[in-house]
Design a protein around this motif. Structure first.
Motif, PDB file in Angstrom:
ATOM      1  N   THR A 115      -8.438   1.323  -6.308  1.00  0.00           N
ATOM      2  CA  THR A 115      -7.440   2.495  -6.494  1.00  0.00           C
ATOM      3  C   THR A 115      -6.196   2.035  -5.982  1.00  0.00           C
ATOM      4  OG1 THR A 115      -8.347   3.236  -4.364  1.00  0.00           O
ATOM      5  CG2 THR A 115      -9.148   4.240  -6.283  1.00  0.00           C
ATOM      6  N   ASP A 116      -6.043   1.084  -5.016  1.00  0.00           N
ATOM      7  CA  ASP A 116      -4.765   0.559  -4.160  1.00  0.00           C
ATOM      8  C   ASP A 116      -4.262  -0.508  -4.760  1.00  0.00           C
ATOM      9  OD1 ASP A 116      -5.277   2.850  -2.817  1.00  0.00           O
ATOM     10  OD2 ASP A 116      -6.422   1.919  -1.413  1.00  0.00           O
ATOM     11  N   ASP A 117      -4.734  -1.420  -5.985  1.00  0.00           N
ATOM     12  CA  ASP A 117      -4.037  -2.586  -6.409  1.00  0.00           C
ATOM     13  C   ASP A 117      -2.696  -1.934  -6.998  1.00  0.00           C
ATOM     14  OD1 ASP A 117      -6.043  -4.081  -5.814  1.00  0.00           O
ATOM     15  OD2 ASP A 117      -6.454  -4.692  -8.012  1.00  0.00           O
ATOM     16  N   ILE A 118      -1.551  -2.944  -6.594  1.00  0.00           N
ATOM     17  CA  ILE A 118      -0.328  -3.075  -7.286  1.00  0.00           C
ATOM     18  C   ILE A 118       0.043  -4.499  -7.983  1.00  0.00           C
ATOM     19  CG2 ILE A 118       0.924  -3.697  -4.984  1.00  0.00           C
ATOM     20  CD1 ILE A 118       2.980  -1.743  -5.880  1.00  0.00           C
ATOM     21  N   THR A 119       0.585  -4.446  -9.029  1.00  0.00           N
ATOM     22  CA  THR A 119       0.730  -5.838  -9.764  1.00  0.00           C
ATOM     23  C   THR A 119       2.275  -6.316  -9.085  1.00  0.00           C
ATOM     24  OG1 THR A 119       0.251  -4.736 -11.862  1.00  0.00           O
ATOM     25  CG2 THR A 119       1.651  -6.629 -11.712  1.00  0.00           C
ATOM     26  N   CYS A 120       2.011  -7.513  -8.533  1.00  0.00           N
ATOM     27  CA  CYS A 120       2.817  -8.145  -7.715  1.00  0.00           C
ATOM     28  C   CYS A 120       3.423  -9.664  -8.535  1.00  0.00           C
ATOM     29  CB  CYS A 120       2.388  -8.630  -6.211  1.00  0.00           C
ATOM     30  SG  CYS A 120       3.693  -9.205  -5.171  1.00  0.00           S
ATOM     31  N   HIS A 121       4.714  -9.799  -8.452  1.00  0.00           N
ATOM     32  CA  HIS A 121       5.391 -10.979  -9.063  1.00  0.00           C
ATOM     33  C   HIS A 121       5.696 -11.579  -7.876  1.00  0.00           C
ATOM     34  CE1 HIS A 121       8.078 -13.519 -11.826  1.00  0.00           C
ATOM     35  NE2 HIS A 121       8.766 -13.153 -10.719  1.00  0.00           N
ATOM     36  N   MET A 122       5.414 -13.042  -7.887  1.00  0.00           N
ATOM     37  CA  MET A 122       6.141 -13.550  -6.518  1.00  0.00           C
ATOM     38  C   MET A 122       6.950 -14.801  -7.107  1.00  0.00           C
ATOM     39  SD  MET A 122       4.261 -16.370  -3.924  1.00  0.00           S
ATOM     40  CE  MET A 122       2.852 -15.356  -3.235  1.00  0.00           C
ATOM     41  N   MET A 123       8.311 -14.708  -6.765  1.00  0.00           N
ATOM     42  CA  MET A 123       9.288 -15.546  -7.400  1.00  0.00           C
ATOM     43  C   MET A 123       8.970 -17.022  -6.654  1.00  0.00           C
ATOM     44  SD  MET A 123      12.547 -13.181  -6.735  1.00  0.00           S
ATOM     45  CE  MET A 123      13.721 -14.338  -6.839  1.00  0.00           C
ATOM     46  N   PRO A 124       8.769 -18.019  -7.858  1.00  0.00           N
ATOM     47  CA  PRO A 124       8.381 -19.341  -7.413  1.00  0.00           C
ATOM     48  C   PRO A 124       9.202 -20.280  -6.552  1.00  0.00           C
ATOM     49  CG  PRO A 124       9.026 -19.337  -9.703  1.00  0.00           C
ATOM     50  CD  PRO A 124       9.272 -17.701  -9.218  1.00  0.00           C
TER      51      PRO A 124
ATOM     52  N   ASN B 124      -2.617  -9.131  -8.796  1.00  0.00           N
ATOM     53  CA  ASN B 124      -2.896  -7.719  -8.087  1.00  0.00           C
ATOM     54  C   ASN B 124      -3.240  -7.881  -6.730  1.00  0.00           C
ATOM     55  OD1 ASN B 124      -3.189  -6.325 -10.721  1.00  0.00           O
ATOM     56  ND2 ASN B 124      -4.776  -7.184 -11.327  1.00  0.00           N
ATOM     57  N   TRP B 125      -2.272  -7.251  -5.988  1.00  0.00           N
ATOM     58  CA  TRP B 125      -2.503  -7.166  -4.445  1.00  0.00           C
ATOM     59  C   TRP B 125      -3.353  -6.139  -4.026  1.00  0.00           C
ATOM     60  CZ3 TRP B 125       2.651  -8.006  -1.212  1.00  0.00           C
ATOM     61  CH2 TRP B 125       2.332  -8.752   0.106  1.00  0.00           C
ATOM     62  N   ARG B 126      -4.495  -6.763  -3.342  1.00  0.00           N
ATOM     63  CA  ARG B 126      -5.504  -5.968  -3.222  1.00  0.00           C
ATOM     64  C   ARG B 126      -5.871  -5.755  -1.549  1.00  0.00           C
ATOM     65  NH1 ARG B 126     -10.623  -6.648  -6.815  1.00  0.00           N
ATOM     66  NH2 ARG B 126      -8.739  -5.908  -8.310  1.00  0.00           N
ATOM     67  N   GLN B 127      -6.090  -4.387  -1.183  1.00  0.00           N
ATOM     68  CA  GLN B 127      -6.105  -3.970   0.100  1.00  0.00           C
ATOM     69  C   GLN B 127      -7.782  -4.536   0.743  1.00  0.00           C
ATOM     70  OE1 GLN B 127      -3.590  -2.927   1.677  1.00  0.00           O
ATOM     71  NE2 GLN B 127      -2.226  -2.718   0.178  1.00  0.00           N
ATOM     72  N   PRO B 128      -7.774  -4.701   1.869  1.00  0.00           N
ATOM     73  CA  PRO B 128      -9.110  -5.243   2.201  1.00  0.00           C
ATOM     74  C   PRO B 128     -10.097  -4.288   2.164  1.00  0.00           C
ATOM     75  CG  PRO B 128      -7.351  -4.882   4.242  1.00  0.00           C
ATOM     76  CD  PRO B 128      -6.609  -4.637   2.799  1.00  0.00           C
ATOM     77  N   TRP B 129      -9.962  -2.787   2.044  1.00  0.00           N
ATOM     78  CA  TRP B 129     -10.815  -1.959   2.174  1.00  0.00           C
ATOM     79  C   TRP B 129     -11.199  -1.614   0.858  1.00  0.00           C
ATOM     80  CZ3 TRP B 129      -5.841  -1.076   4.358  1.00  0.00           C
ATOM     81  CH2 TRP B 129      -5.102  -0.284   3.403  1.00  0.00           C
TER      82      TRP B 129
ATOM     83  N   TYR C  23       0.852  -1.317  -0.085  1.00  0.00           N
ATOM     84  CA  TYR C  23       0.207  -0.245  -0.062  1.00  0.00           C
ATOM     85  C   TYR C  23       0.903   1.289  -0.023  1.00  0.00           C
ATOM     86  CZ  TYR C  23      -3.214   3.237   1.757  1.00  0.00           C
ATOM     87  OH  TYR C  23      -4.119   4.656   2.053  1.00  0.00           O
ATOM     88  N   LEU C  24       2.045   1.146   0.831  1.00  0.00           N
ATOM     89  CA  LEU C  24       2.829   2.373   0.897  1.00  0.00           C
ATOM     90  C   LEU C  24       3.474   2.566  -0.418  1.00  0.00           C
ATOM     91  CD1 LEU C  24       4.533   1.924   4.525  1.00  0.00           C
ATOM     92  CD2 LEU C  24       2.433   3.366   3.808  1.00  0.00           C
ATOM     93  N   LEU C  25       3.988   1.542  -0.990  1.00  0.00           N
ATOM     94  CA  LEU C  25       4.647   1.463  -2.438  1.00  0.00           C
ATOM     95  C   LEU C  25       3.654   2.213  -3.598  1.00  0.00           C
ATOM     96  CD1 LEU C  25       6.735  -1.871  -2.442  1.00  0.00           C
ATOM     97  CD2 LEU C  25       7.496   0.469  -1.905  1.00  0.00           C
ATOM     98  N   LYS C  26       2.393   1.675  -3.328  1.00  0.00           N
ATOM     99  CA  LYS C  26       1.513   2.279  -4.172  1.00  0.00           C
ATOM    100  C   LYS C  26       1.588   3.477  -4.238  1.00  0.00           C
ATOM    101  CE  LYS C  26      -2.023   2.145  -7.194  1.00  0.00           C
ATOM    102  NZ  LYS C  26      -2.246   1.243  -8.439  1.00  0.00           N
ATOM    103  N   GLY C  27       1.146   4.161  -2.894  1.00  0.00           N
ATOM    104  CA  GLY C  27       1.272   5.462  -2.599  1.00  0.00           C
ATOM    105  C   GLY C  27       2.383   6.327  -3.020  1.00  0.00           C
ATOM    106  N   ALA C  28       3.384   5.632  -2.882  1.00  0.00           N
ATOM    107  CA  ALA C  28       4.843   6.262  -3.346  1.00  0.00           C
ATOM    108  C   ALA C  28       4.867   6.284  -4.751  1.00  0.00           C
ATOM    109  CB  ALA C  28       5.942   5.693  -2.785  1.00  0.00           C
ATOM    110  N   GLY C  29       4.105   6.029  -5.465  1.00  0.00           N
ATOM    111  CA  GLY C  29       4.046   6.030  -7.159  1.00  0.00           C
ATOM    112  C   GLY C  29       4.455   4.525  -7.662  1.00  0.00           C
ATOM    113  N   LEU C  30       4.661   3.562  -7.002  1.00  0.00           N
ATOM    114  CA  LEU C  30       5.104   2.570  -7.758  1.00  0.00           C
ATOM    115  C   LEU C  30       4.033   1.827  -8.379  1.00  0.00           C
ATOM    116  CD1 LEU C  30       7.666   3.028  -5.579  1.00  0.00           C
ATOM    117  CD2 LEU C  30       8.002   0.550  -6.050  1.00  0.00           C
ATOM    118  N   LYS C  31       4.459   1.174  -9.609  1.00  0.00           N
ATOM    119  CA  LYS C  31       3.322   0.504 -10.214  1.00  0.00           C
ATOM    120  C   LYS C  31       3.425  -1.227  -9.946  1.00  0.00           C
ATOM    121  CE  LYS C  31       2.200   4.158 -12.676  1.00  0.00           C
ATOM    122  NZ  LYS C  31       2.829   5.181 -11.733  1.00  0.00           N
ATOM    123  N   ASN C  32       4.428  -1.541  -9.943  1.00  0.00           N
ATOM    124  CA  ASN C  32       4.705  -3.099  -9.845  1.00  0.00           C
ATOM    125  C   ASN C  32       5.713  -3.718  -8.624  1.00  0.00           C
ATOM    126  OD1 ASN C  32       3.483  -3.576 -12.613  1.00  0.00           O
ATOM    127  ND2 ASN C  32       5.264  -2.120 -12.978  1.00  0.00           N
TER     128      ASN C  32
END
Ligand code: ZN
Length: 614
Positions: free
Chosen positions: A247-256, A236-241, A204-213
């Motif tokens: 508005t707060d989704d950020i694309t997330c890649h999880m290394m496998p 897309n990592w979604r906030q519970p609220w 959430y903080l990263l998204k607020g700081a302008g990060l996209k992924n």
């Protein structure tokens, strides 16, 4: 969330939890593909042997999957530089980091196809101060050409479990401001490969700081396996609220796989991937524990080696939804020596040249940055599909068997407390600085040492930021390194105290510490016939009711309100030097029932009550 929709209704599939919203729940949060709390109900945590990919499963492909859309591989060179772990921040910088960055400039300048990403701004800024104008110009050119990317842009790669969000923001702002001021760039992609579990608050903080992924790595191996089976490793990592519109989704890649090192990033088989870590060529200091050494790439072996590597790329690609593949290339404090840069870049270039010149392989492989990777990923997603949404967190982390990483939540509690104390005093000092600076400008005073005090504040912020590193506030660094963090804390806490007395023209502060590993001591106030005025400062943005306790040198005191001279009820208590011995020279004064401390208006603090002691 409406009260009728306290939690998502039961899942409809054993394999993939999908929330079915009955009609009365139309105002429930938007559907997510996976809620982590539901996922845990599905996992057997049985830890079977998965074969070459020990914690996973065999991956199969036919070979024609990429005939229509070629596999697009981005090999992303990186070097993970802990700002303190086995060595202190300064020692790591001296022994390794400055050489890595120096050699990076040279290696990238030699060939325009080469790239690199860098995460820790604490190190980058220190190095920047040491290099000359010509090198700085080259760095800016590499950034402009998008061959060097500063990822996340935090002062450190922060811990996501122990850190308070205030300090997480502090280290993010400190890093981003430095990057923007000195380099003129804005980080867009997050890179968190070593924090021990991952929090949606950080995203959430990263998204607020302008990060996209963002990229994350240390997730429980059973969760990784489940996500790989369900093609959920990118989401897309979604906030519970978060309600529509999202508005707060950020694309997330999880290394496998198991780790971020080379054996666990090219594909599922570490014995094969290790052969493509050319830092481990025979004769060097590092070797492959699977006992099959890498070979230098030559015209004679390039075909066999390229096909072996491509097989790993293809298997890994089957875990993702698009033919775009991210392959990190690096490890802890990698790329120190010039020879390592040369070995990695030249051998991989020969492999890539062979792959790219063989159209029947249907692969395009290149060095890249995170920006290159995510750009290609989103291009594919835009044309064909969307990523699923995932809600929840990725704690508690286990890397193997029953090795749960939860001890760091509580280890070294003394230093965890120091972290919160510095955070609070720093915030108080920053507010006082703003007020004092405004007042001095209003009075056109030249006496206020604003520049000097601001440098103390900056130093304090950076020391707090450094402590958010995933081996600092967690308590996982060695003793000598922890002592170094403690000394930095002590320097900043002392400077902040000096600062507070300067900004408020007061003469004492309530509590002092004598050393970084000492408990705080109350200042004893000498009381005489001359009244003493005590200022009680509330740095919070809301009113609070609290008992104020101060230590004095006599039990014969009276407390009155400064403005009205009205007596305030106070209790005199003994100070115990030993369990059975009261001090004869110090006494506690507690006001009862407590003072109401106020915050008034935006940006103004009211020093609500002065106490006069007579
Ligand atoms: Zn680390």
């Amino acid at each position: 969330m409406p009260s009728s929709c306290v939690r998502c209704p039961p899942c409809v599939s054993d394999a993939l939890p999908v929330c079915q919203m009955p009609s009365p729940c139309v105002r429930c949060p938007p559907r997510v593909s996976s809620q982590m709390l539901d996922v845990y109900d599905l996992l057997p945590f049985d830890n079977p042997d998965g074969g070459a990919w020990k914690q996973g499963f065999p991956i199969h492909y036919r070979g024609d999957e990429w005939n229509n859309q070629s596999l697009q591989v981005f090999l992303v060179p990186h070097s993970h530089n802990d700002p303190g772990w086995r060595k202190t921040f300064d020692l790591y910088y001296h022994d390794q980091t400055r050489h890595i960055l120096d050699n990076m400039v040279q290696a990238l300048t030699e060939d325009p196809r080469r790239t690199m990403i860098w995460a820790e701004v604490s190190y980058f800024s220190k190095w920047w101060n040491d290099i000359d104008a010509q090198k700085r110009a080259t760095v800016k050119k590499l950034l402009m050409e998008q061959r060097l990317e500063l990822v996340t842009g935090g002062w450190v790669m922060a811990d996501e479990a122990n850190s308070h969000y205030y300090a997480l923001l502090d280290q993010l702002i400190e890093g981003h401001q430095w990057v923007q001021t000195n380099l003129g760039v804005k980080p867009a992609n997050g890179w968190a490969i070593d924090p021990f579990g991952h929090s949606p608050s950080m995203s959430y903080l990263l998204k607020g700081a302008g990060l996209k992924n963002q990229v994350i790595q240390r997730v429980h191996y059973s969760v990784k396996k489940h996500f790989a089976q369900q093609h959920l490793l990118e989401f897309n990592w979604r906030q519970p609220w978060d309600h529509a519109p999202i508005t707060d989704d950020i694309t997330c890649h999880m290394m496998p796989f198991y780790s971020y090192d080379v054996p666990h990033t090219c594909g599922p088989n570490p014995a094969v991937c290790c052969q493509f870590d050319f830092h481990r060529l025979p004769g060097g200091r590092v070797f492959c524990p699977w006992r099959i050494a890498p070979q230098p790439i030559s015209p004679e072996n390039v075909k066999e080696r390229a096909l072996l590597l491509l097989d790993q790329y293809r298997q890994k690609s089957r875990l993702f939804r698009t033919p775009v593949l991210l392959v990190p290339l690096g490890d802890d404090f990698r790329f120190v020596d010039k020879s390592e840069w040369q070995n990695q870049f030249s051998n991989y270039q020969r492999l890539f040249d062979y792959m790219n010149q063989s159209p029947e392989l249907h692969v395009k492989a290149q060095f890249g940055t995170l920006a290159d990777y995510f750009k290609a990923l989103h291009r594919h997603l835009d044309s064909s599909q969307h990523l699923p949404a995932v809600g929840g967190d990725f704690f508690t982390y286990a890397d193997r068997d029953d090795h749960y990483w939860s001890g760091y939540y509580t280890s070294r509690p003394f230093y965890k407390r120091l972290d919160r104390t510095l955070e609070a005093t720093l915030r108080g000092a920053e507010i006082l600085f703003s007020l004092a600076l405004t007042e001095s400008r209003h009075l056109q005073s030249t006496m206020f040492p604003g520049k000097e005090l601001f440098s103390h504040l900056t130093s304090g912020r950076r020391n707090l930021a450094l402590f958010q590193h995933h081996d600092a506030v967690t308590g996982t660094a060695r003793d000598a390194v922890v002592q170094d963090y403690g000394n930095r804390y002590f320097t900043s806490a002392t400077a902040t105290t000096t600062f507070t007395t300067t900004a408020t023209t007061s003469t004492i502060t309530d509590e002092v510490i004598a050393a970084h590993d000492a408990l705080p001591q109350k200042t004893t106030i000498k009381v005489s016939d001359t009244p003493r005025t005590i200022v009680v400062y509330n740095p919070l943005e809301q009113r609070r009711m609290t008992v104020v306790t101060i230590t004095v040198d006599t039990p014969d005191v009276t407390v009155v309100e400064a403005q009205t001279n009205r007596p305030i009820t106070a209790q005199i208590s003994a100070v115990w030097e030993e369990p059975t011995q009261a001090s004869s020279s110090t006494f506690q004064v507690n006001n009862t029932p407590g003072l109401v401390l106020s915050w008034v208006g935006p940006g103004l603090v009211l020093f609500s009550h002065g106490l006069v002691m007579v």
